[in-house]
Motif scaffolding. Structure first.
Motif, mmCIF file in Angstrom:
data_model
loop_
_atom_site.group_PDB
_atom_site.id
_atom_site.type_symbol
_atom_site.label_atom_id
_atom_site.label_comp_id
_atom_site.label_asym_id
_atom_site.label_seq_id
_atom_site.Cartn_x
_atom_site.Cartn_y
_atom_site.Cartn_z
ATOM 1 N N LEU A 181 54.666 42.283 69.102
ATOM 2 C CA LEU A 181 54.461 41.457 68.006
ATOM 3 C C LEU A 181 55.984 40.908 67.401
ATOM 4 O O LEU A 181 56.864 41.767 67.307
ATOM 5 C CB LEU A 181 54.163 42.492 66.724
ATOM 6 N N VAL A 182 56.178 39.572 67.161
ATOM 7 C CA VAL A 182 57.170 39.104 66.675
ATOM 8 C C VAL A 182 57.147 38.756 65.258
ATOM 9 O O VAL A 182 56.311 37.979 64.816
ATOM 10 C CB VAL A 182 57.679 37.887 67.434
ATOM 11 N N ALA A 183 57.990 39.306 64.268
ATOM 12 C CA ALA A 183 57.959 38.722 62.819
ATOM 13 C C ALA A 183 59.320 38.253 62.665
ATOM 14 O O ALA A 183 60.445 38.513 62.782
ATOM 15 C CB ALA A 183 58.362 40.246 62.039
ATOM 16 N N ARG A 184 59.160 36.950 62.270
ATOM 17 C CA ARG A 184 60.107 35.887 61.822
ATOM 18 C C ARG A 184 60.253 35.620 60.569
ATOM 19 O O ARG A 184 59.174 35.153 59.982
ATOM 20 C CB ARG A 184 60.019 34.573 62.933
ATOM 21 N N LEU A 185 61.379 35.177 59.948
ATOM 22 C CA LEU A 185 61.712 34.877 58.654
ATOM 23 C C LEU A 185 61.286 33.452 58.513
ATOM 24 O O LEU A 185 61.562 32.456 59.384
ATOM 25 C CB LEU A 185 63.013 35.078 58.100
ATOM 26 N N GLU A 186 60.741 32.895 57.367
ATOM 27 C CA GLU A 186 60.366 31.537 57.160
ATOM 28 C C GLU A 186 60.567 31.108 55.640
ATOM 29 O O GLU A 186 60.515 32.057 54.890
ATOM 30 C CB GLU A 186 58.869 31.056 57.508
ATOM 31 N N THR A 187 61.261 30.013 55.423
ATOM 32 C CA THR A 187 61.306 29.420 54.107
ATOM 33 C C THR A 187 61.206 28.030 54.013
ATOM 34 O O THR A 187 62.090 27.292 55.097
ATOM 35 C CB THR A 187 62.659 30.060 53.524
ATOM 36 N N ALA A 188 61.039 27.543 52.856
ATOM 37 C CA ALA A 188 61.262 26.025 52.988
ATOM 38 C C ALA A 188 62.727 25.754 52.170
ATOM 39 O O ALA A 188 63.011 24.669 52.001
ATOM 40 C CB ALA A 188 60.097 25.369 52.047
ATOM 41 N N LEU A 189 63.368 26.740 51.659
ATOM 42 C CA LEU A 189 64.605 26.406 50.966
ATOM 43 C C LEU A 189 65.701 26.334 51.837
ATOM 44 O O LEU A 189 65.803 26.459 53.227
ATOM 45 C CB LEU A 189 65.136 27.805 50.435
ATOM 46 N N PRO A 190 66.819 25.371 51.838
ATOM 47 C CA PRO A 190 67.863 24.925 52.448
ATOM 48 C C PRO A 190 68.729 25.716 53.166
ATOM 49 O O PRO A 190 69.252 25.701 54.282
ATOM 50 C CB PRO A 190 68.342 23.800 51.905
#
Length: 359
Positions: A181-190
């Motif tokens: 299981l791969v957990a990755r950070l996501e964000t729309a901030l620059p």
């Protein structure tokens, strides 16, 4: 000595400082306890937004200079980054830096720390995860890097539908890499501030608990070593069971010299009992030390040289990076003895090394 001439616009040095101070002020207003590193990153986000706006605008009619100022977009960018960091950190700041962490929910934690830029920490992370998952262990791979700088961006065949949302603009997405299981950070901030990286408890998936958690810390080792209490460095914190940090280097003198400096920074935190020091050195891209390279190791690196694990170069993997395909067999074979020595491979899986199974 004062600068010659006047500083009448924010595009000049004194004006830039005025803009930075203004952005820092609006960032601090989001939370009185905001960490200095997060304030600095919020300022960076605001400056970037100001530059984008100035670049899209019209040159100043008198001198052709496009102004930077604390426009609405610059302020909004600084506030967004600061607010996200504030909300997330208020949910996970450690009450005491020296208090051990309970890692039992994550199994054995293996943080993978880069000793220098471009060492292949993400490749090492994928190799460890693939060996373990092909041995039928429940593996969680954690990627807390800025999404645009991640070495594991396409480690899964597709993005999974499962999300954890510690903040409306900061998500953790869970996807499958075969059994891992791969957990990755996501964000729309620059920009990702250190405090925007969710504390470890947010990364724990629902369902069966992992037996081993492998964390890719390769994206910013210099900052992580300076302040491991904030952001991705939290995965180095001392606890139970004891984490097994891996230090990754290239077979070169510059890489060893850089790694020595990372360890020197980390030394102070190790001395306080706050973090676990690297216990294993992995050398990416070689079968042995090139002549004269090992002699460049400093005092701290010398302690790790004798047990170093060498992972040979693979031209296809070097060109493509980590994809959803299984990592090359001969590279997995190179890392397998380490996991066996740590007792992380079940006895029933001893003959698996020759498999061509793919995630």
């Amino acid at each position: 000595m004062p600068l010659a001439g006047t500083a009448s616009t924010p595009s000049e040095p004194e004006g830039v400082r005025v803009l930075e101070n203004e952005l820092a002020l609006v960032a601090r207003r989001t939370w009185r306890g905001l960490q200095a590193a997060d304030v600095d990153t919020a300022v960076d986000a605001g400056m970037l937004a100001a530059a984008i706006e100035a670049g899209d605008g019209v040159a100043h009619p008198s001198d052709g200079v496009r102004r930077l100022d604390a426009s609405g977009s610059a302020r909004a960018a600084a506030v967004d980054v600061a607010a996200a960091a504030a909300v997330i950190q208020r949910q996970g700041l450690p009450p005491d830096a020296a208090r051990p962490v309970d890692w039992n929910g994550f199994g054995v934690v293996i943080p993978v720390l880069a000793g220098s830029p471009g060492t292949g920490a993400s490749v090492c992370t994928a190799l460890l995860a693939d060996v373990l998952q092909l041995a039928h262990r429940n593996v969680l791979v954690i990627d807390p890097a800025d999404p645009s700088r991640s070495g594991l961006a396409i480690a899964a065949r597709s993005n999974g539908p499962w999300l954890t949302k510690p903040h409306p603009q900061v998500h953790i997405r869970f996807s499958w890499r075969a059994r891992a299981l791969v957990a990755r950070l996501e964000t729309a901030l620059p920009i990702i501030a250190p405090g925007m990286v969710p504390p470890p408890r947010f990364w724990l998936p629902q369902g069966p608990r992992p037996e081993v958690t492998v964390v890719d810390l390769g994206h910013d080792p210099w900052r992580v070593a300076a302040h491991p209490m904030l952001g991705a460095g939290a995965w180095l914190r001392r606890g139970t069971p004891t984490p097994l940090p891996v230090l990754v280097v290239r077979p070169s003198r510059p890489s060893l010299l850089h790694a020595e400096q990372v360890l020197a920074r980390l030394d102070h935190w190790v001395a306080t009992g706050a973090v676990s020091p690297p216990v294993q050195l992995v050398v990416m891209g070689a079968k042995r030390w090139p002549t004269g390279v090992a002699g460049a190791a400093g005092r701290r690196m010398c302690a790790l040289l004798e047990s170093a694990v060498f992972v040979p170069h693979d031209p296809e993997l070097a060109a493509a990076g980590i994809t959803a395909a299984v990592t090359p067999l001969r590279l997995r074979q190179a890392i397998t003895p380490l996991l066996s020595r740590w007792g992380l491979l079940p006895h029933t899986a001893r003959g698996w090394q020759g498999t061509k199974e793919r995630p």
